[in-house]
Design a protein around this motif. Structure first.
Motif, mmCIF file in Angstrom:
data_model
loop_
_atom_site.group_PDB
_atom_site.id
_atom_site.type_symbol
_atom_site.label_atom_id
_atom_site.label_comp_id
_atom_site.label_asym_id
_atom_site.label_seq_id
_atom_site.Cartn_x
_atom_site.Cartn_y
_atom_site.Cartn_z
ATOM 1 N N ASP A 1 8.229 17.722 -10.110
ATOM 2 C CA ASP A 1 7.240 16.676 -10.386
ATOM 3 C C ASP A 1 7.820 15.223 -10.327
ATOM 4 N N GLU A 2 8.776 15.061 -10.969
ATOM 5 C CA GLU A 2 9.446 13.794 -11.265
ATOM 6 C C GLU A 2 9.628 13.278 -9.782
ATOM 7 N N LEU A 3 10.200 13.996 -8.863
ATOM 8 C CA LEU A 3 10.611 13.699 -7.549
ATOM 9 C C LEU A 3 9.350 13.194 -7.087
ATOM 10 N N MET A 4 8.328 14.058 -6.954
ATOM 11 C CA MET A 4 6.858 13.620 -6.416
ATOM 12 C C MET A 4 6.611 12.139 -7.075
ATOM 13 N N ASP A 5 6.555 12.000 -8.342
ATOM 14 C CA ASP A 5 6.195 10.679 -8.721
ATOM 15 C C ASP A 5 7.087 9.609 -8.231
ATOM 16 N N ARG A 6 8.400 9.947 -7.934
ATOM 17 C CA ARG A 6 9.166 8.844 -7.457
ATOM 18 C C ARG A 6 8.926 8.422 -6.116
ATOM 19 N N VAL A 7 8.471 9.533 -5.247
ATOM 20 C CA VAL A 7 8.252 9.195 -3.813
ATOM 21 C C VAL A 7 6.788 8.608 -3.652
ATOM 22 N N GLY A 8 5.983 9.196 -5.025
ATOM 23 C CA GLY A 8 4.521 8.206 -4.684
ATOM 24 C C GLY A 8 4.819 6.767 -5.043
ATOM 25 N N GLU A 9 5.493 6.347 -6.007
ATOM 26 C CA GLU A 9 5.971 4.976 -6.215
ATOM 27 C C GLU A 9 6.706 4.201 -5.017
ATOM 28 N N LEU A 10 7.391 5.063 -4.494
ATOM 29 C CA LEU A 10 8.135 4.632 -2.889
ATOM 30 C C LEU A 10 7.054 4.235 -2.107
ATOM 31 N N VAL A 11 6.291 4.939 -1.909
ATOM 32 C CA VAL A 11 4.939 4.981 -0.861
ATOM 33 C C VAL A 11 4.185 3.889 -1.190
ATOM 34 N N ILE A 12 4.021 3.421 -2.523
ATOM 35 C CA ILE A 12 2.981 2.318 -2.881
ATOM 36 C C ILE A 12 3.990 1.064 -2.646
ATOM 37 N N ALA A 13 5.215 0.999 -2.786
ATOM 38 C CA ALA A 13 6.146 -0.306 -2.637
ATOM 39 C C ALA A 13 6.391 -0.365 -1.326
ATOM 40 N N GLN A 14 6.493 0.725 -0.538
ATOM 41 C CA GLN A 14 6.530 0.535 0.779
ATOM 42 C C GLN A 14 5.195 -0.126 1.502
ATOM 43 N N ALA A 15 3.935 0.387 1.061
ATOM 44 C CA ALA A 15 2.844 -0.247 1.514
ATOM 45 C C ALA A 15 2.670 -2.020 1.161
ATOM 46 N N ARG A 16 3.309 -2.372 -0.075
ATOM 47 C CA ARG A 16 3.086 -3.527 -0.357
ATOM 48 C C ARG A 16 4.200 -4.409 0.547
ATOM 49 N N LEU A 17 5.442 -3.870 0.868
ATOM 50 C CA LEU A 17 6.309 -4.635 1.792
ATOM 51 C C LEU A 17 5.657 -4.593 3.125
ATOM 52 N N THR A 18 4.998 -3.571 3.793
ATOM 53 C CA THR A 18 4.487 -3.683 4.884
ATOM 54 C C THR A 18 3.307 -4.924 5.104
ATOM 55 N N GLN A 19 2.443 -4.945 4.079
ATOM 56 C CA GLN A 19 1.404 -5.923 4.002
ATOM 57 C C GLN A 19 2.112 -7.364 3.951
ATOM 58 N N ILE A 20 3.169 -7.491 3.280
ATOM 59 C CA ILE A 20 3.830 -8.784 3.010
ATOM 60 C C ILE A 20 4.792 -9.202 4.393
ATOM 61 N N ALA A 21 5.088 -8.154 5.202
ATOM 62 C CA ALA A 21 5.674 -8.160 6.311
ATOM 63 C C ALA A 21 4.694 -8.549 7.533
ATOM 64 N N ASN A 22 3.540 -8.087 7.569
ATOM 65 C CA ASN A 22 2.733 -8.295 8.359
ATOM 66 C C ASN A 22 2.006 -9.950 8.244
ATOM 67 N N MET A 23 2.262 -10.361 7.105
ATOM 68 C CA MET A 23 1.733 -11.811 6.922
ATOM 69 C C MET A 23 2.829 -12.655 7.101
ATOM 70 N N SER A 24 4.068 -12.080 7.339
ATOM 71 C CA SER A 24 5.048 -13.224 7.483
ATOM 72 C C SER A 24 5.573 -13.195 9.075
ATOM 73 N N SER A 25 6.415 -14.136 9.597
ATOM 74 C CA SER A 25 6.524 -14.217 10.992
ATOM 75 C C SER A 25 8.235 -13.810 11.044
ATOM 76 N N ASP A 26 8.784 -13.484 9.801
ATOM 77 C CA ASP A 26 10.209 -13.038 10.009
ATOM 78 C C ASP A 26 10.431 -11.728 10.902
ATOM 79 N N GLY A 27 10.838 -11.683 11.916
ATOM 80 C CA GLY A 27 11.038 -10.416 12.554
ATOM 81 C C GLY A 27 11.855 -9.407 12.099
#
Length: 688
Positions: free
Chosen positions: A311-337
């Motif tokens: 259960d703890e591993l699943m929670d950590r993966v869930g937090e990672l998925v949320i952080a990855q989504a935030r990073l993807t959104q920031i990257a889409n707004m950036s011109s840094d390849g």
């Protein structure tokens, strides 16, 4: 470093062995002449006894030893596995479970169970005589071996840590006595002086002269858990007294090569590990079928992991998925390849980690189905009904959380089918049916869901009785018109029961209420189908997981919502010219099929202006489909499901919430509820 309780490790191993023992006994009742079943049942008993002695559960070891001694008559073909014997053996299994789970309490009834076991075996034995006690020690000369028997000398010394781990040499000697007439001599040559003696070290050795045909395989079973660390030899004695064969048989090679190739090697309990939850892999097998070669057996492909750690591993993966989504959104707004490259790589890795973690949580539903065989067996005996219990789809996998929470609902459904659904043998014969009733438990994938069905071939639901009870309880007006499907759902109301009398099994109207609440809590639904005189079927439709799903993010007005992607069939554009309130004409023609649609703006009371080009997302649940009209389809994303609070439990349109990449919250739509609501919404429009 923390170490788990070795007693808890033994208990978990014992639970699996007891489950294997129960299933073996139930199979043996159906096929009493199957030697493989007898042997696997006997091996389960032997393993419980050995590991119980090793971990200090002496009461368990002593009881199982007597159980095993009696049941050995079945193994030797001197008695048959009758239904009466299986019933007593199941009671003995239950007693073993009590001894293991509550070792500090006194559990009465063990002696009575053993007496009943011996009496039952004696009643089916060809000789009608069961040895109730080991043969007393006697001089070797007093035993005259038959032509088929020989004389053997066994010498053994236990490992230095044997007493520390609970091994009792006297129990081992009792097992050797049960093999045949013997004389026992203690070897005292290695006992040190009192000033240096350690009470936890087994200094005594033992010499046993045994009369038996060929005891090597039986001796191997006696020392099953001690062979690797002990001194052991088995030597045939020649005809002349005192003359011994020159070549002893060492411990690793007790059995003849032919026997060694055929004899299974039951697994010892693992060293102190975590309390178990099976990670997804091939399940650990305690004993191999006869004929499995130890050298050919693959290495263990599963391990035990704490449920909390998963259960703890699943929670950590869930937090990672949320952080990855935030990073993807920031990257889409950036011109840094470079940033975009890293974001894409992280998205790929997190997606793979998510799938792997989800796979670990998935458990075959057969682990749940096997529990109900005993339930049906006992109900058949208590109610006097002959029942055939059939299970299919055991390999269907479901999230472990779902498996744990489904046990009680399925117990209620099966009990209801057996008690209320199946008629008595006389009534079945009068109706032209076989005297034996049938209950089927099945599981199958159905799109984004798993459908679990409990079906019986009984009398079916009585619509008149259900309606009368509903009217009596105030759930239905006397002159109200109601569809059959809605009428069947009345049986899930709290306190609802059509039973004419309260019994120990049913009649209080609480079981089906529990089923409904539990399935609603799992974001599932219940379908009821019945045919008068032919039987009924209860189908539970459940999502595959409760943790992380792929979702489609949509916008309705100023709000954003997530639709489970597995429920989405297709997306189309809402045709122009359709009135905002069509009153009963809310249908789309999707390739020749009429599909009702819901305007989510109306359902959610959105006041923001509608987009000029609205989209329709076609979703399905079971056999139903509905179109959800949204303003915009934003895209797909990995959705970490967060459960809503109890304050929001009455809002049926949403199954949870998720955190988006920008930190805002999007509600997750409950597609099964919306499909049912959509049909009712259209019906209301037609009636207006």
């Amino acid at each position: 470093m923390s170490f788990s309780d070795p007693n808890e490790t033994f208990r978990q191993e014992a639970r699996e062995l007891l489950e294997q023992l129960e299933l073996g006994l139930l199979d043996l009742e159906q096929n009493p002449g199957n030697d493989d079943l007898v042997n696997s049942t006997f091996r389960a008993l032997h393993t419980i006894k050995g590991s119980g002695a090793m971990f200090g559960f002496t009461a368990v070891a002593a009881f199982v030893h007597e159980f095993e001694t009696a049941f050995d008559q079945v193994r030797k073909g001197q008695s048959s596995a009758t239904p009466a014997l299986i019933a007593v053996a199941l009671d003995a299994k239950d007693h073993i479970h009590k001894l293991i789970e509550q070792p500090d309490q006194t559990h009465a009834g063990g002696d009575a169970i053993l007496d009943a076991l011996r009496a039952t075996i004696a009643g089916t034995s060809a000789t009608a005589e069961i040895p109730e006690a080991p043969a007393p020690e006697a001089p070797a000369a007093a035993s005259q071996p038959s032509a088929a028997e020989g004389r053997w000398r066994i010498r053994f010394r236990l490992p230095a840590d044997a007493l520390v781990y609970g091994t009792n040499p006297l129990l081992l000697l009792d097992e050797i006595k049960a093999i045949g007439p013997c004389t026992i001599k203690a070897l005292t040559d290695t006992i040190p002086g009192l000033d240096v003696i350690d009470p936890e070290v087994p200094y005594l050795g033992w010499q046993v002269d045994l009369v038996s045909a060929d005891p090597r395989e039986a001796i191997d079973d006696v020392f099953l858990f001690l062979k690797d660390g002990m001194e052991l030899s088995v030597e045939p004695l020649l005809d002349e007294p005192g003359q011994v064969a020159a070549t002893p048989v060492s411990a690793p090679a007790i059995a003849a090569p032919e026997a060694a190739a055929q004899r299974p090697e039951p697994a010892m309990p693992a060293p102190a590990q975590a309390a178990p939850v099976h990670a997804k892999a091939k399940p650990t097998k305690t004993a191999e079928p006869d004929g499995a070669s130890g050298s050919d057996r693959p290495a263990s492909s599963s391990m035990r992991v704490d449920a909390e750690r998963l259960d703890e591993l699943m929670d950590r993966v869930g937090e990672l998925v949320i952080a990855q989504a935030r990073l993807t959104q920031i990257a889409n707004m950036s011109s840094d390849g470079n940033l975009k490259t890293i974001a894409e790589e992280l998205e790929r890795l997190s997606s793979g980690l998510r799938d792997t973690t989800m796979g670990i949580r998935m458990v075959p539903i057969g682990t749940l189905f096997s529990r109900f065989r005993r339930l049906v067996h006992d109900l058949s005996r208590d109610l006097g009904k002959e029942i055939e219990f059939i299970t299919t789809g055991e390999d269907t996998e479901l999230d472990k959380t779902m498996i744990e929470r489904l046990a009680d609902p399925l117990v209620h459904l099966i009990r209801n089918s057996v008690d209320h659904g199946l008629e008595s043998a006389d009534k079945r014969l009068a109706a032209g049916k076989p005297a034996q009733g049938t209950v089927r438990l099945s599981a199958v994938y159905a799109g984004a869901e798993v459908a679990i069905s409990v079906t019986d071939d009984g009398a079916g639901l009585n619509a008149e009785r259900i309606r009368a009870k509903a009217e009596e309880a105030g759930l239905l007006a006397p002159d109200a018109k109601i569809a059959d499907q809605d009428l069947w759902q009345m049986i899930f109301a709290p306190g609802f029961s059509t039973a004419k009398e309260v019994t120990s099994l049913s009649g209080r109207g609480v079981g089906m209420d529990v089923v409904k609440r539990t399935i609603d809590g799992l974001r599932g639904s219940i379908d009821v189908a019945t045919t008068p005189g032919q039987g009924s079927s209860m189908t539970l439709r459940l999502p595959l997981t409760l943790a992380i799903i792929d979702g489609m993010l949509v916008r309705v007005g100023n709000g954003r919502f997530t639709i489970p992607l597995a429920a989405v069939e297709e997306c189309v554009e809402l045709p122009e010219g359709i009135e905002a309130n069509a009153r009963g004409r809310n249908f789309l023609d999707i390739r020749g099929s009429l599909v009702p649609f819901l305007r989510l703006r109306e359902v959610f009371g959105t006041t923001a202006p509608a987009d000029p080009h609205q989209k329709v997302v076609i979703v399905s649940s079971g056999e139903g489909r509905v179109g959800l009209v949204v303003d915009q389809i934003i895209g797909n994303n990995q959705t970490v499901i967060k459960q809503l609070s109890k304050l929001h439990s009455s809002i049926k349109s949403f199954s949870g919430a998720t955190i988006l990449g920008d930190g805002t919250v999007a509600l997750i739509l409950d597609t099964s509820h919306l499909v049912a609501f959509g049909q009712g919404y259209v019906d209301q429009g037609r009636a207006a």
